[in-house]
Design an enzyme around this catalytic site. Structure first.
Site, PDB file in Angstrom:
ATOM      1  N   PRO A   2      10.476 -32.696  48.153  1.00  0.00           N
ATOM      2  CA  PRO A   2      10.327 -33.837  47.246  1.00  0.00           C
ATOM      3  C   PRO A   2       9.033 -34.584  47.548  1.00  0.00           C
ATOM      4  O   PRO A   2       8.628 -34.704  48.702  1.00  0.00           O
ATOM      5  CB  PRO A   2      11.551 -34.697  47.561  1.00  0.00           C
ATOM      6  CG  PRO A   2      11.978 -34.281  48.924  1.00  0.00           C
ATOM      7  CD  PRO A   2      11.618 -32.839  49.053  1.00  0.00           C
ATOM      8  N   GLU A   3       8.372 -35.060  46.500  1.00  0.00           N
ATOM      9  CA  GLU A   3       7.129 -35.800  46.664  1.00  0.00           C
ATOM     10  C   GLU A   3       7.372 -37.258  46.304  1.00  0.00           C
ATOM     11  O   GLU A   3       8.516 -37.680  46.094  1.00  0.00           O
ATOM     12  CB  GLU A   3       6.037 -35.154  45.808  1.00  0.00           C
ATOM     13  CG  GLU A   3       5.775 -33.697  46.208  1.00  0.00           C
ATOM     14  CD  GLU A   3       4.662 -33.045  45.401  1.00  0.00           C
ATOM     15  OE1 GLU A   3       3.737 -33.760  44.951  1.00  0.00           O
ATOM     16  OE2 GLU A   3       4.706 -31.812  45.215  1.00  0.00           O
ATOM     17  N   LYS A  61       6.075 -40.369  51.227  1.00  0.00           N
ATOM     18  CA  LYS A  61       7.367 -39.698  51.132  1.00  0.00           C
ATOM     19  C   LYS A  61       8.369 -40.236  52.163  1.00  0.00           C
ATOM     20  O   LYS A  61       9.489 -39.747  52.244  1.00  0.00           O
ATOM     21  CB  LYS A  61       7.183 -38.194  51.354  1.00  0.00           C
ATOM     22  CG  LYS A  61       6.131 -37.556  50.472  1.00  0.00           C
ATOM     23  CD  LYS A  61       5.897 -36.111  50.886  1.00  0.00           C
ATOM     24  CE  LYS A  61       4.663 -35.529  50.234  1.00  0.00           C
ATOM     25  NZ  LYS A  61       4.399 -34.152  50.648  1.00  0.00           N
ATOM     26  N   ARG A 311       0.578 -21.392  49.922  1.00  0.00           N
ATOM     27  CA  ARG A 311       1.250 -21.906  48.742  1.00  0.00           C
ATOM     28  C   ARG A 311       0.536 -21.325  47.523  1.00  0.00           C
ATOM     29  O   ARG A 311      -0.121 -20.302  47.614  1.00  0.00           O
ATOM     30  CB  ARG A 311       1.204 -23.438  48.702  1.00  0.00           C
ATOM     31  CG  ARG A 311       1.639 -24.114  49.983  1.00  0.00           C
ATOM     32  CD  ARG A 311       1.572 -25.617  49.854  1.00  0.00           C
ATOM     33  NE  ARG A 311       1.597 -26.281  51.153  1.00  0.00           N
ATOM     34  CZ  ARG A 311       1.590 -27.587  51.318  1.00  0.00           C
ATOM     35  NH1 ARG A 311       1.543 -28.378  50.272  1.00  0.00           N
ATOM     36  NH2 ARG A 311       1.623 -28.122  52.531  1.00  0.00           N
TER      37      ARG A 311
END
Length: 328
Positions: A2-3, A61, A311
């Site tokens: 989650p960002e 975050k 990524r």
């Protein structure tokens, strides 16, 4: 992971439901979820029971709940130390790290326990409000722990909260402010990013330069700003940096309005509802699809996926041309 927008959605929900309420009981069902609390389960529970949640605060975050605690005679926790009877404990907070699958859910006692329930907090009763806060974590990469609050280095509020105070959770004190923080300094960001001498996306992912931006929103911000991820930071013009920060603010604000980006059932708010910003992504995850900006003016841009730091990065080769002297 989650960002910022996903964590801010959770923060706002928690602020609505738990701020001002007292933690009356703590039940740890899986000690692995409090492994970051070095002194163990008993100390974790002792530091939280009979504590009142003053606020819910986020920087980047990172998420924490400042506490006010009045401890009875003869008690004292690892963070608060030896107490005077009835003394108010300053500078203590419950820190939450959501990891890849952590969820903080508000539930009523009659709701069956979730399959991956790890920690249960019972709260003082309040009309119409759920009585339990549950930490659910399928993959156990997240966790909870009690920490100290320290003064902020710039004297400003620690982060986004309902009653901002110049204190920050110790574990978050090293990270920069995020683009949605009212105390975010563009000049400070520009100085740091120019000094990094690396690729632009790598700098955006550096929480010491700017916080809260992860892989998804970095790609979206760069697409909106028409900048390639490999652009060398030391060549970044001030006007380009302004455009990039504005793009980051816009994309995160849009994501917040949509409840965040959810690709599966693990990313939910405190009511268990998924966000829908994934439907509005312009770059991330759209490899092989037409670039919306280019196609709108008749250009043949197609989103391209490239490997980046184990990524993926998604760009349009037409409106985000790769620099000749690019850096990864």
């Amino acid at each position: 992971m989650p960002e910022l927008p996903e964590v801010e959605v959770v923060r706002r929900g928690l602020a609505r439901w738990v701020r001002g309420r007292t933690i009356t009981d703590v039940e740890v069902l899986d000690p692995r979820s409090i492994r970051r609390h070095a002194l163990g389960t008993e100390d974790f529970i002792g530091n939280l029971e009979n504590s009142t949640v003053l606020d819910v605060v986020r920087r980047g975050k990172f998420l924490w709940m400042p506490l006010r605690t009045e401890e009875p005679e003869g008690t004292g926790g690892a963070v608060s130390g030896k107490m005077i009877p009835g003394e108010v404990v300053p500078g203590v907070a419950l820190m939450a790290h959501l990891g890849m699958s952590g969820q903080l859910l508000m539930q009523d006692p009659g709701v069956p326990d979730e399959k991956h329930l790890k920690v249960r907090f019972r709260l003082s009763t309040s009309d119409g409000m759920p009585e339990q806060l549950r930490f659910v974590d399928q993959r156990i990469f997240g966790g909870l722990f009690v920490t100290s609050l320290v003064p902020t280095s710039d004297g400003g509020p620690g982060g986004q909260g309902e009653t901002p105070l110049p204190e920050i959770a110790e574990e978050a004190s090293h990270i920069a402010r995020d683009p949605l923080d009212p105390h975010f300094s563009f000049d400070d960001f520009y100085r740091k990013v120019k000094a990094r001498k690396t690729g632009l996306k790598r700098a955006l992912l550096d929480q010491g330069v700017i916080s809260g931006i992860g892989n998804i929103y970095a790609d979206e911000s760069l697409w909106r700003a028409k900048l390639h991820y490999a652009k060398p930071t030391d060549t970044l013009k001030r006007a380009d940096a302004v455009r990039l920060v504005d793009a980051a603010k816009e994309v995160m604000s849009d994501a917040l309005a949509a409840g965040g980006t959810s690709f599966d059932s693990l990313y939910v708010n405190v009511n268990g509802v998924s966000g829908y910003f994934a439907r509005s992504l312009d770059a991330y995850g759209r490899a092989g699809e037409p670039c919306r900006r280019c196609s709108a003016v008749g250009l043949p841009g197609v989103i391209k996926r490239e490997q980046f730091m184990n990524r993926s990065s998604y760009t349009c080769p037409i409106c985000q041309p790769k620099p000749r002297n690019g850096r990864w």
